[in-house]
Design a protein around this motif. Structure first.
Motif, PDB file in Angstrom:
ATOM      1  N   LEU A  81       4.099  -2.051  -4.796  1.00 38.80           N
ATOM      2  CA  LEU A  81       3.722  -1.306  -3.938  1.00 38.80           C
ATOM      3  C   LEU A  81       3.327   0.206  -4.626  1.00 38.80           C
ATOM      4  CD1 LEU A  81       6.668  -0.781  -1.348  1.00 38.80           C
ATOM      5  CD2 LEU A  81       5.193  -3.157  -1.687  1.00 38.80           C
ATOM      6  N   LEU A  82       1.596  -0.243  -3.769  1.00 41.20           N
ATOM      7  CA  LEU A  82       0.232   0.882  -3.903  1.00 41.20           C
ATOM      8  C   LEU A  82       0.621   2.225  -2.803  1.00 41.20           C
ATOM      9  CD1 LEU A  82      -2.524   2.439  -5.155  1.00 41.20           C
ATOM     10  CD2 LEU A  82      -3.168   0.081  -3.138  1.00 41.20           C
ATOM     11  N   GLY A  83       1.079   2.923  -3.639  1.00 38.38           N
ATOM     12  CA  GLY A  83       1.847   4.165  -1.900  1.00 38.38           C
ATOM     13  C   GLY A  83      -0.143   4.523  -1.108  1.00 38.38           C
ATOM     14  N   GLY A  84      -0.933   4.330  -1.835  1.00 43.16           N
ATOM     15  CA  GLY A  84      -2.037   5.014  -1.543  1.00 43.16           C
ATOM     16  C   GLY A  84      -2.212   6.144  -0.659  1.00 43.16           C
ATOM     17  N   GLU A  85      -3.031   7.244  -0.088  1.00 42.90           N
ATOM     18  CA  GLU A  85      -3.193   8.396   0.778  1.00 42.90           C
ATOM     19  C   GLU A  85      -2.809   8.253   1.498  1.00 42.90           C
ATOM     20  OE1 GLU A  85      -6.226  11.863   1.301  1.00 42.90           O
ATOM     21  OE2 GLU A  85      -7.048   9.892   0.612  1.00 42.90           O
ATOM     22  N   VAL A  86      -1.745   9.248   2.114  1.00 43.92           N
ATOM     23  CA  VAL A  86      -0.920   9.106   3.723  1.00 43.92           C
ATOM     24  C   VAL A  86      -2.313   9.875   4.111  1.00 43.92           C
ATOM     25  CG1 VAL A  86       0.726   9.708   4.859  1.00 43.92           C
ATOM     26  CG2 VAL A  86       1.019   8.821   2.725  1.00 43.92           C
ATOM     27  N   HIS A  87      -2.493   9.819   5.745  1.00 45.97           N
ATOM     28  CA  HIS A  87      -3.595  10.880   6.012  1.00 45.97           C
ATOM     29  C   HIS A  87      -2.675  11.133   7.156  1.00 45.97           C
ATOM     30  CE1 HIS A  87      -6.583   9.381   4.304  1.00 45.97           C
ATOM     31  NE2 HIS A  87      -6.683   8.172   4.177  1.00 45.97           N
ATOM     32  N   GLY A  88      -1.928  12.020   6.827  1.00 46.12           N
ATOM     33  CA  GLY A  88      -0.862  12.969   8.061  1.00 46.12           C
ATOM     34  C   GLY A  88       0.365  12.065   8.326  1.00 46.12           C
ATOM     35  N   ASP A  89       0.216  10.787   8.036  1.00 47.61           N
ATOM     36  CA  ASP A  89       1.681  10.081   8.802  1.00 47.61           C
ATOM     37  C   ASP A  89       2.767  10.205   7.262  1.00 47.61           C
ATOM     38  OD1 ASP A  89       3.959   9.239  10.391  1.00 47.61           O
ATOM     39  OD2 ASP A  89       2.965   7.507  10.396  1.00 47.61           O
ATOM     40  N   GLN A  90       3.402  10.628   6.889  1.00 46.71           N
ATOM     41  CA  GLN A  90       3.945  10.815   5.796  1.00 46.71           C
ATOM     42  C   GLN A  90       5.028   9.961   6.254  1.00 46.71           C
ATOM     43  OE1 GLN A  90       3.408  12.450   2.435  1.00 46.71           O
ATOM     44  NE2 GLN A  90       4.316  10.898   1.309  1.00 46.71           N
ATOM     45  N   ASP A  91       6.045  10.689   7.510  1.00 46.48           N
ATOM     46  CA  ASP A  91       7.248   9.954   7.869  1.00 46.48           C
ATOM     47  C   ASP A  91       6.936   8.186   8.014  1.00 46.48           C
ATOM     48  OD1 ASP A  91       8.500  12.094   7.457  1.00 46.48           O
ATOM     49  OD2 ASP A  91       8.196  12.573   9.408  1.00 46.48           O
ATOM     50  N   GLY A  92       5.929   8.083   8.531  1.00 44.60           N
ATOM     51  CA  GLY A  92       5.360   6.430   9.247  1.00 44.60           C
ATOM     52  C   GLY A  92       5.228   5.485   7.802  1.00 44.60           C
ATOM     53  N   TYR A 133       6.731   6.446   4.322  1.00 41.12           N
ATOM     54  CA  TYR A 133       8.273   6.487   3.739  1.00 41.12           C
ATOM     55  C   TYR A 133       8.541   5.007   5.002  1.00 41.12           C
ATOM     56  CZ  TYR A 133       7.769  10.769   1.696  1.00 41.12           C
ATOM     57  OH  TYR A 133       7.301  12.077   0.674  1.00 41.12           O
ATOM     58  N   GLU A 134       8.499   4.826   6.239  1.00 41.84           N
ATOM     59  CA  GLU A 134       9.576   3.697   6.731  1.00 41.84           C
ATOM     60  C   GLU A 134       8.655   2.057   6.181  1.00 41.84           C
ATOM     61  OE1 GLU A 134      12.817   1.941   8.634  1.00 41.84           O
ATOM     62  OE2 GLU A 134      12.076   4.320   8.440  1.00 41.84           O
ATOM     63  N   ARG A 135       7.007   2.571   6.209  1.00 40.30           N
ATOM     64  CA  ARG A 135       6.766   1.059   5.902  1.00 40.30           C
ATOM     65  C   ARG A 135       7.216   0.391   4.139  1.00 40.30           C
ATOM     66  NH1 ARG A 135       2.076   3.552   8.827  1.00 40.30           N
ATOM     67  NH2 ARG A 135       1.423   4.337   6.438  1.00 40.30           N
ATOM     68  N   ASP A 189      11.415  13.289  -4.704  1.00 43.10           N
ATOM     69  CA  ASP A 189      13.297  12.479  -4.290  1.00 43.10           C
ATOM     70  C   ASP A 189      12.734  11.743  -2.768  1.00 43.10           C
ATOM     71  OD1 ASP A 189      13.445  14.358  -6.409  1.00 43.10           O
ATOM     72  OD2 ASP A 189      14.305  16.094  -5.473  1.00 43.10           O
ATOM     73  N   THR A 190      11.710  12.000  -2.056  1.00 43.10           N
ATOM     74  CA  THR A 190      11.798  11.286  -0.786  1.00 43.10           C
ATOM     75  C   THR A 190      11.561   9.489  -1.007  1.00 43.10           C
ATOM     76  OG1 THR A 190      11.739  12.817   0.761  1.00 43.10           O
ATOM     77  CG2 THR A 190      11.841  10.883   1.612  1.00 43.10           C
ATOM     78  N   ALA A 191      10.464   9.808  -1.740  1.00 45.08           N
ATOM     79  CA  ALA A 191      10.689   8.777  -2.490  1.00 45.08           C
ATOM     80  C   ALA A 191      11.402   7.276  -3.468  1.00 45.08           C
ATOM     81  CB  ALA A 191       9.522   8.336  -3.508  1.00 45.08           C
TER      82      ALA A 191
END
Length: 285
Positions: free
Chosen positions: A229-240, A242-244, A276-278
């Motif tokens: 899976l490609l993580g990509g740049e997260v625009h302000g919704d890191q928790d969202g 992680y859930e995806r 660590d979260t990832a």
């Protein structure tokens, strides 16, 4: 050292302890850092976030030191630095192959193979390659990239080396190349990428995570090839994000995560926490 002992890089590559082969390591977490060579230095609102190489190397060595991180994806200059630093021992090392489609250039979709070649990856004892494949049906440059990608896949397969293919259906919006992340577009890009080359035996797919979990499942049904899976740049919704990622990691062909800026440059600045979260998500699924 670079000025006085350029041969030290090859020496470091030759003595690097290797880990398990890619497919035998189980779930993968690979940190991506090949953006600068394509002129993509921005993260969030900072146009030169990745422009400080010492800062980037500090972030990378920290990420690679965390439990659960399997390796790194980068261009030659970055991987050479990490070799000299001794940061790649027993890690998965993925060479980035095409970086000629410079961000914002008129020729962006004619993405030439200006990075690692298959013979370089073999010579250095690296584990895999990666190529970017953006397809715009209105841009003739995409055909050149498509053809070069197929030949690169053949070259890697001849050496029994895996290659991560990162496909997108793209188009220009107000002059900027934009990728379509709808399930239909992702599925189509995966179907095209899966059929490239004389064999798909060593082809892996590097796939963006769609916002819709059901859509992700439908998109990945387009191919039986192994997926990261490609993580990509997260625009302000890191928790969202992680859930995806958590949901997508449960799909049957998914083997792990390849994430760059969202781990190296998290909004709160805590690289270790983000990594660590990832890593924890991989342990959960």
């Amino acid at each position: 050292m670079r000025a006085r002992r350029p041969g030290a890089i090859a020496e470091a590559a030759a003595r690097r302890p290797r880990g398990l082969p890619l497919g035998e390591r189980g779930r993968l977490l690979i940190v991506a850092a090949d953006h600068p060579a394509r002129g993509a230095l921005a993260v969030g609102g900072d146009p030169l976030a990745m422009g400080n190489r010492l800062d980037l190397l500090e972030r990378l060595t920290l990420a690679l030191s965390r439990p659960g991180v399997d390796g790194v994806l980068g261009t030659a200059d970055i991987l050479d630095d990490l070799l000299l630093l001794g940061a790649l021992d027993r890690k998965v090392v993925v060479g980035s192959m095409n970086r000629g489609g410079l961000a914002g250039a008129a020729f962006e979709l004619d993405d030439r193979f200006t990075g690692h070649r298959a013979q370089d990856i073999e010579r250095l004892g690296f584990d895999a390659g990666k190529l970017l494949l953006r397809i715009d049906r209105t841009d003739p440059g995409s055909l050149s990239t498509l053809h070069a990608a197929a030949r690169a896949i053949d070259d890697m397969a001849a050496r029994r080396l895996p290659v991560f293919v990162e496909p997108f259906l793209s188009r220009r919006v107000n002059g900027k190349v934009t990728s379509d992340l709808s399930p239909e577009a992702v599925a189509t890009s995966l179907a095209i990428a899966s059929g490239l080359g004389g064999t798909s035996a060593y082809t892996w797919l590097k796939v963006p995570v769609t916002r819709d979990a059901d859509g992700m499942s439908r998109a990945l049904a387009a191919s039986t090839l192994p997926v990261v899976l490609l993580g990509g740049e997260v625009h302000g919704d890191q928790d969202g994000a992680y859930e995806r990622w958590r949901g997508a990691l449960r799909l049957p062909t998914v083997q792990g995560l390849v994430v760059g800026r969202s781990l190296l440059y998290p909004a709160d600045g805590d690289v270790a926490k983000a990594v660590d979260t990832a890593a924890g998500l991989l342990q959960e699924t």
